[in-house]
Design a protein around this motif. Structure first.
Motif, PDB file in Angstrom:
ATOM      1  N   LYS A 130      -1.662   6.674   1.047  1.00  0.00           N
ATOM      2  CA  LYS A 130      -2.970   5.894   1.128  1.00  0.00           C
ATOM      3  C   LYS A 130      -3.181   5.215   2.382  1.00  0.00           C
ATOM      4  CE  LYS A 130      -4.840   3.610  -2.367  1.00  0.00           C
ATOM      5  NZ  LYS A 130      -5.350   2.745  -3.527  1.00  0.00           N
ATOM      6  N   ILE A 178       0.800  -1.204  -0.043  1.00  0.00           N
ATOM      7  CA  ILE A 178      -0.022  -0.084  -0.016  1.00  0.00           C
ATOM      8  C   ILE A 178       0.850   1.257  -0.057  1.00  0.00           C
ATOM      9  CG2 ILE A 178      -1.763   1.212   1.156  1.00  0.00           C
ATOM     10  CD1 ILE A 178      -2.475  -1.300   2.598  1.00  0.00           C
ATOM     11  N   ALA A 182     -10.087   4.513   2.124  1.00  0.00           N
ATOM     12  CA  ALA A 182      -9.092   5.197   1.302  1.00  0.00           C
ATOM     13  C   ALA A 182      -9.744   6.080   0.259  1.00  0.00           C
ATOM     14  CB  ALA A 182      -8.030   4.263   0.810  1.00  0.00           C
ATOM     15  N   GLN A 198      -9.969  -0.753   1.626  1.00  0.00           N
ATOM     16  CA  GLN A 198      -9.535   0.454   0.847  1.00  0.00           C
ATOM     17  C   GLN A 198     -10.750   1.270   0.090  1.00  0.00           C
ATOM     18  OE1 GLN A 198      -5.839   0.215  -1.357  1.00  0.00           O
ATOM     19  NE2 GLN A 198      -5.164  -1.415  -0.445  1.00  0.00           N
TER      20      GLN A 198
END
Length: 243
Positions: free
Chosen positions: A98, A94, A196, A192
């Protein structure tokens, strides 16, 4: 084994929950379950040594950190991906920015409800952050076992190389009696998706779940999942090329 009456009572309750259609949950009962889980935020994290999970799993136990410090982020990414590609698990590299966003949001909103596509509908999972570990257990387990509900999937995030190399390494352990790698990958992708995202409406669901539970609509999670394409891509019987 030590208390047959309690066991029978739990099994009857579990049977009743299973008879309900997928996605069903009375709002009041649902909120009570979530509030109970919030009060025991470290409950899932404290059980990592059970069910085959590794307690206090460090990056050093997987990778020679001192040795890879001499390598570039691209080389470390290649090593990480190559190492786990032959293993039946979930993994990722990752970008630091992020993960920063995910981590800041996880501090404010440590839990969320995820929807896992099944053959007929969806199965809900509660995800609870405990440090940089993210523990998942099915909503049915939370409803029937409360704070004693065991983890069925743990995502381990390693920020050891975040400052020097600009990457955060992630891998997972799961209970193969309940989940397959495709299930775990779907849940990891959703982390995510919701934590994110640049889309305020999407992260807004996480905020509502944590801070205004009475307003939370679990069907909105399914709608977001379908809109993102994850719900369709990862429905059983369909292949996914996401890693």
């Amino acid at each position: 084994r030590s208390n047959p009456d309690v066991f029978e009572s739990r099994m009857e309750k579990r049977s009743e929950v299973k008879k309900q259609p997928v996605g069903h949950s009375k709002q009041g009962e649902f909120i009570r379950c979530m509030e109970e889980k919030a009060r025991t935020a470290e409950g899932l994290g404290s059980k990592t040594s059970k069910g085959g999970f590794t307690k206090d799993k460090t990056l050093d136990s997987i990778l020679n950190v001192e040795m890879v410090k001499e390598k570039s982020a691209e080389e470390i990414t290649q090593i990480w991906n190559q190492y786990f590609s032959a293993k039946d698990t979930v993994y990722a590299v990752i970008p630091a920015d992020k993960f920063d966003l995910m981590w800041k949001r996880a501090q404010k909103c440590p839990s969320f409800l995820y929807a896992l596509p099944r053959k007929e509908g969806y199965e809900f999972f509660v995800g609870q952050w405990s440090g940089t570990e993210l523990h998942f257990t099915s909503l049915i387990n939370v409803q029937t076992q409360g704070e004693t509900a065991p983890s069925q999937l743990v995502l381990y995030h390693y920020p050891d190389l975040q400052k020097e190399k600009g990457i955060v390494l992630m891998t997972a352990e799961m209970d193969s009696k309940f989940l397959v790698v495709q299930d775990a990958q779907c849940l990891a992708n959703q982390v995510q998706l919701f934590y994110a995202t640049d889309r305020s409406e999407t992260y807004g669901l996480v905020e509502t779940f944590n801070h205004r539970s009475s307003e939370f609509k679990y069907m909105a999670v399914i709608a977001e999942l379908e809109q993102s394409g994850l719900g369709r891509e990862l429905r059983p019987g369909q292949a996914s090329d996401k890693s």
